[in-house]
Design an enzyme around this catalytic site. Structure first.
Site, short mmCIF file in Angstrom:
data_model
loop_
_atom_site.label_atom_id
_atom_site.label_comp_id
_atom_site.label_asym_id
_atom_site.label_seq_id
_atom_site.Cartn_x
_atom_site.Cartn_y
_atom_site.Cartn_z
CD GLU A 266 -3.11 -1.47 0.37
OE1 GLU A 266 -2.86 -0.17 -0.05
OE2 GLU A 266 -3.20 -2.58 -0.29
CB CYS B 101 -1.02 6.90 1.40
SG CYS B 101 -2.29 6.10 1.65
#
Length: 467
Positions: A221, A255
């Site tokens: 991720e 993010c």
């Protein structure tokens, strides 16, 4: 103000002792039984509530997060994932009957989810509690044993995580490794059954290279330059409200935050004014002194964000405090050649770029690396469909920002440079499971066609079965 926690590290021998202890007990671990997993998930939920004030305090020290933001973006999301898994894990764990080809007569076929085994979870500092515990919840739900490596940068949260893990699990089930790059590198040289990593693309490459040595499956991720497209048909006021929330949450250290605004040139000025208004409404006229406004995690991140701001490109904001490690929400004018468009911005700086038509926008977006998220604000269904079908990205929203990650009903993940694989809910359970495909053949009949000696008749019959 509470003192910053001392940096800690762990001896390699202690890590190895825990690693091999987990290896030895992996097949006999009580986590193999679904009822025990549920018991542990309930205990984890209870212990999080008991340690909630300590988690709040640690997040305040490390990132200056308010209680509201800490619960909304960290603790609450973890509790929600635990609740979902407690409710659904029995169903997820059951073998699923599937169709059997006629050529397999007489038999039945099923797929049986099983734990992958020993899992390594490496989590980052930006959402230090949620991004450590949420994948852990999915791994435990699937029946794995786990070595957890939280970030050394958010050290106060790491200490609370370690306390939570010791309060909930024994070391043969879950073990927390305290330390930095050296410990992380040491762990990556060991043979795990799955590695789950959240962090930068640069480190993700290292994880992928290391995992290949042991043929270990991975979930990565990462991030990227997530575009926020605003066209002429958008509700400008609402778009501005959502963009300010999504971008400046956790001071831009997210993010999936909008990394840059890409708006139609005809609405740029109106959008910028609406964003300025929303910054004032959400963060006040003095965000530096707003105690609910998070700080940058350290001087390195502070300097990196501040470096992107100049007198020439400043549209709004730009004030900062090195002492508080804060930069107020800032808008800058930009182009695809600017420094701020070369790497992901992990701070409260938002570039604004313009396009003349949506085809131009799509072409320029696709010249960049695949992003973890994409956001489009528009009322034009044709334009929305075109962007969704032609742009490559992990996930996103139409007329909103970041909320797509806060659900157990959809996967969260990227592709290529922004990530490999996904998790949350059923997808998270599947990520940490191996699905065994099994054919259960009955013994009272055995079709003779597959055995030699072969004949024209057998070939003719086989062709009828397999086509």
């Amino acid at each position: 103000m509470v003192e910053q926690a001392d940096k800690q590290s762990m001896t390699k021998q202690k890590i190895l002792d825990a690693y091999y202890a987990q290896k030895e007990t992996m097949q006999t671990s009580p986590l193999r039984t679904v009822d025990y997993r549920i018991k542990k998930l309930k205990q984890l939920y209870k212990n999080i509530l008991e340690l909630q004030e300590e988690i709040y305090t640690a997040l305040k020290i490390d990132l200056n997060k308010s209680k509201t933001e800490s619960y909304m973006t960290e603790i609450g999301l973890v509790l929600s994932e635990i609740s979902y898994m407690i409710k659904h894990v029995k169903k997820f764990s059951k073998a699923k009957r599937v169709k059997t080809p006629l050529a397999h007569f007489v038999s039945k076929s099923f797929v049986k989810p099983c734990p992958k085994g020993q899992v390594l979870i490496i989590s980052p500092w930006n959402y230090p509690f949620m991004l450590a515990i949420e994948p852990l919840v999915d791994a435990i739900s699937a029946g794995n044993v786990v070595i957890l490596k939280p970030s050394e940068t958010s050290n106060n949260v790491t200490k609370v995580i370690d306390k939570l893990i010791k309060k909930t699990f024994n070391e043969k089930e879950v073990f927390t490794v305290i330390g930095g790059r050296e410990e992380c590198s040491f762990l990556l040289d060991l043979d795990f059954d799955h590695i789950f990593f959240t962090g930068s693309t640069r480190v993700g490459k290292i994880v992928l290279e290391k995992s290949a040595q042991h043929f270990t499956s991975v979930t990565l991720e990462m991030g990227g330059k997530s575009p926020c497209i605003v066209d002429e048909t958008a509700n400008i006021e609402l778009a501005a409200k959502h963009i300010v929330f999504g971008k400046f949450l956790n001071a831009g250290q997210t993010c999936v935050a909008p990394d840059y605004i890409y708006c139609h040139k005809n609405i740029k000025d109106k959008l910028v004014q609406a964003i300025k208004k929303q910054i004032l409404l959400q963060y006040s006229s003095n965000p530096i002194n707003n105690d609910a406004y998070p700080k940058l995690i350290n001087k390195k991140q502070f300097d990196a964000s501040l470096k992107l701001i100049s007198k020439e490109n400043l549209l709004y904001g730009g004030k900062s405090s090195e002492e508080k490690l804060k930069i107020e929400p800032t808008l800058i004018k930009s182009s695809f050649q600017s420094d701020d468009m070369q790497t992901e911005i992990f701070g409260p700086v938002l570039p604004v770029l313009t396009f003349e038509n949506i085809d131009e926008a799509i072409e320029n977006i696709n010249k960049l690396s695949h992003s973890l998220a994409l956001y489009i604000f528009s009322s034009n269904k044709h334009i929305i469909d075109k962007v969704l079908s032609k742009c490559s990205f992990g996930g996103g929203c139409i007329n909103d920002c970041v909320i797509h990650i806060a659900t157990p009903y959809m996967a969260f993940g990227g592709l290529k440079q922004s990530g490999i694989g996904g998790y949350h809910g059923k997808v998270g359970f599947d990520t940490f499971s191996h699905k065994k495909s099994v054919v259960d053949k009955k013994t009272w009949f055995d079709l003779p066609l597959r055995y030699q000696p072969y004949s024209k008749f057998k070939l003719k019959m086989i062709k009828k079965f397999i086509k």
